[in-house]
Design a protein around this motif. Structure first.
Motif, short mmCIF file in Angstrom:
data_model
loop_
_atom_site.label_atom_id
_atom_site.label_comp_id
_atom_site.label_asym_id
_atom_site.label_seq_id
_atom_site.Cartn_x
_atom_site.Cartn_y
_atom_site.Cartn_z
N VAL A 147 0.83 -1.20 -0.01
CA VAL A 147 0.00 0.00 -0.01
C VAL A 147 0.98 1.37 0.10
CG1 VAL A 147 -1.80 1.22 1.13
CG2 VAL A 147 -1.65 -1.25 1.22
N LYS A 148 0.82 2.01 -0.96
CA LYS A 148 1.86 3.17 -1.27
C LYS A 148 1.10 4.47 -0.35
CE LYS A 148 3.21 1.79 -6.03
NZ LYS A 148 3.04 2.35 -7.54
N TYR A 149 2.29 5.05 -0.12
CA TYR A 149 2.11 6.52 0.81
C TYR A 149 1.21 7.27 -0.32
CZ TYR A 149 6.12 4.99 3.34
OH TYR A 149 7.00 4.52 4.37
N ASP A 150 0.15 8.00 0.40
CA ASP A 150 -0.56 9.02 -0.36
C ASP A 150 -1.11 10.04 0.61
OD1 ASP A 150 -2.95 10.10 -1.84
OD2 ASP A 150 -2.87 8.51 -3.11
N ILE B 76 -2.49 -9.96 2.89
CA ILE B 76 -1.46 -9.19 4.03
C ILE B 76 -1.08 -7.77 3.37
CG2 ILE B 76 0.75 -9.40 5.06
CD1 ILE B 76 0.47 -12.24 4.74
N CYS B 77 -1.38 -6.78 4.00
CA CYS B 77 -1.01 -5.41 3.61
C CYS B 77 0.11 -4.99 4.23
CB CYS B 77 -2.21 -4.40 3.67
SG CYS B 77 -3.59 -4.99 2.69
N ASP B 78 1.10 -4.33 3.29
CA ASP B 78 2.42 -4.11 3.76
C ASP B 78 2.28 -2.53 3.63
OD1 ASP B 78 4.86 -2.96 4.17
OD2 ASP B 78 5.98 -4.54 2.59
N TYR B 79 2.23 -1.63 4.79
CA TYR B 79 1.90 -0.17 4.82
C TYR B 79 3.59 0.50 4.74
CZ TYR B 79 -2.79 -1.42 5.66
OH TYR B 79 -3.82 -2.13 5.47
N GLY B 80 4.60 -0.21 4.80
CA GLY B 80 6.03 0.28 4.84
C GLY B 80 6.24 1.18 6.07
N LYS B 81 7.22 1.74 5.96
CA LYS B 81 7.69 2.62 7.03
C LYS B 81 6.89 3.68 7.60
CE LYS B 81 12.64 2.22 5.88
NZ LYS B 81 13.82 2.88 5.47
N PHE C 111 -2.47 2.71 6.36
CA PHE C 111 -2.83 1.95 7.28
C PHE C 111 -4.23 2.60 7.93
CE2 PHE C 111 -0.16 4.17 9.91
CZ PHE C 111 -1.23 4.78 11.18
N VAL C 112 -4.46 3.70 8.05
CA VAL C 112 -5.60 4.40 8.47
C VAL C 112 -6.78 4.16 7.62
CG1 VAL C 112 -4.19 6.84 9.29
CG2 VAL C 112 -5.26 6.61 6.84
N GLU C 113 -6.72 3.61 6.50
CA GLU C 113 -8.17 3.01 5.92
C GLU C 113 -8.29 1.75 6.03
OE1 GLU C 113 -9.96 5.17 4.42
OE2 GLU C 113 -8.48 6.88 4.59
N VAL C 114 -7.68 0.99 6.83
CA VAL C 114 -7.71 -0.71 6.92
C VAL C 114 -9.06 -0.91 7.78
CG1 VAL C 114 -6.53 -0.70 9.24
CG2 VAL C 114 -6.77 -2.85 7.98
N SER C 115 -9.69 -1.79 7.09
CA SER C 115 -10.94 -2.41 7.72
C SER C 115 -11.02 -3.86 7.93
CB SER C 115 -12.25 -1.87 6.83
OG SER C 115 -11.99 -2.43 5.58
#
Length: 258
Positions: free
Chosen positions: A20-23, A144-149, A156-160
């Motif tokens: 999951v890329k930064y945005d 599995i979601c990798d949100y990085g550093k 990760f604020v959008e995870v449900s």
């Protein structure tokens, strides 16, 4: 992108891993969560930054032989001609990951608190960089979601919450990444509210990760006890209790891994 696991015991098919890329669209949500936990974050960050600052002290003496009072006087007066060694303490060199259970039982209320815990984790890691690195994950039986550093732009604020548990696949994927780390200490926090998909396999994976230098710490919420599934088990009555104590937990562990 699919990461092959570091261990293959009983895992027949790899779980898909999504990077999951930064945005920048996530920034407002992150800041809103940060505002809600600021009272927990501010004192923690202050303590961690002081902890992360290397402290030095000098050892003085003479090279060898019987006590030479002339050298003692030189030490006291600051003159040269004696033995001195500088000792550095508080050498933090660690990589710490946080994996959040995003199964159906964590949906809504629980996952909302879990995001606040992730914000506390993010602020802690950012206070310790570059001596301490971190990574945030979420996992269930679908992805599995990798949100990085840690970053204020992290997704990760959008995870449900949804689907079932899949601790085995998560341990294989995250474990591989931690094993590859060049940091001296490696720790994985797993935040969940239920037992794993395969107790025996999780035991084997956790033992293999421990043998390879990865400490796995399970934070179990609303679970009254387990049959010794995990090497380190921390039990919390509810998500609020876990949130309240998480910063102190980080401080305690980091102070002991130097």
């Amino acid at each position: 992108i699919v990461y092959p696991g570091p261990i293959s015991v009983g895992i027949e098919k790899p779980m898909p891993v999504v990077n999951v890329k930064y945005d920048s669209k996530h920034t407002n949500s992150y800041r809103a969560l940060l505002e809600q936990v600021q009272e927990l974050v501010s004192p923690m960050v202050k303590i961690l930054r002081n902890m992360n600052t290397p402290s030095e002290f000098e050892l003085y003496g003479q090279e060898e032989g019987e006590l030479d009072l002339t050298e003692v006087s030189r030490i006291a007066s600051g003159l040269s001609g004696f033995y001195m060694e500088t000792v550095v303490e508080r050498d933090i060199d660690a990589e710490i990951h946080l994996a959040i259970d995003a199964s159906g039982s964590m949906a809504d209320y629980k996952i909302g608190i879990a995001k606040k815990i992730a914000v506390v984790f993010s602020e802690a890691i950012q206070a310790l960089e570059p001596h301490c690195y971190g990574n945030i994950w979420s996992f269930n039986s679908h992805t599995i979601c990798d949100y990085g550093k840690p970053s204020q732009n992290s997704g990760f604020v959008e995870v449900s919450g949804g689907y079932g548990n899949s601790d085995t696949h998560m341990l294989a994927v995250v474990g591989k990444k931690l094993i590859a780390s060049k940091k001296r200490r490696k720790i994985l926090f797993v935040l969940c509210d239920d037992g794993p998909d395969d107790m025996e396999l999780v035991k084997k994976l956790s033992m293999q990760l421990t043998a390879r230098g990865v400490i796995v710490v399970h934070m179990l919420v609303g679970v009254h006890g387990t049959p010794d599934i995990y090497p380190i088990e921390l039990l919390y009555t509810n998500m609020e209790e876990c949130l309240e104590e998480f910063g102190t937990l980080l401080q305690t562990i980091i102070s002991h891994i130097k």
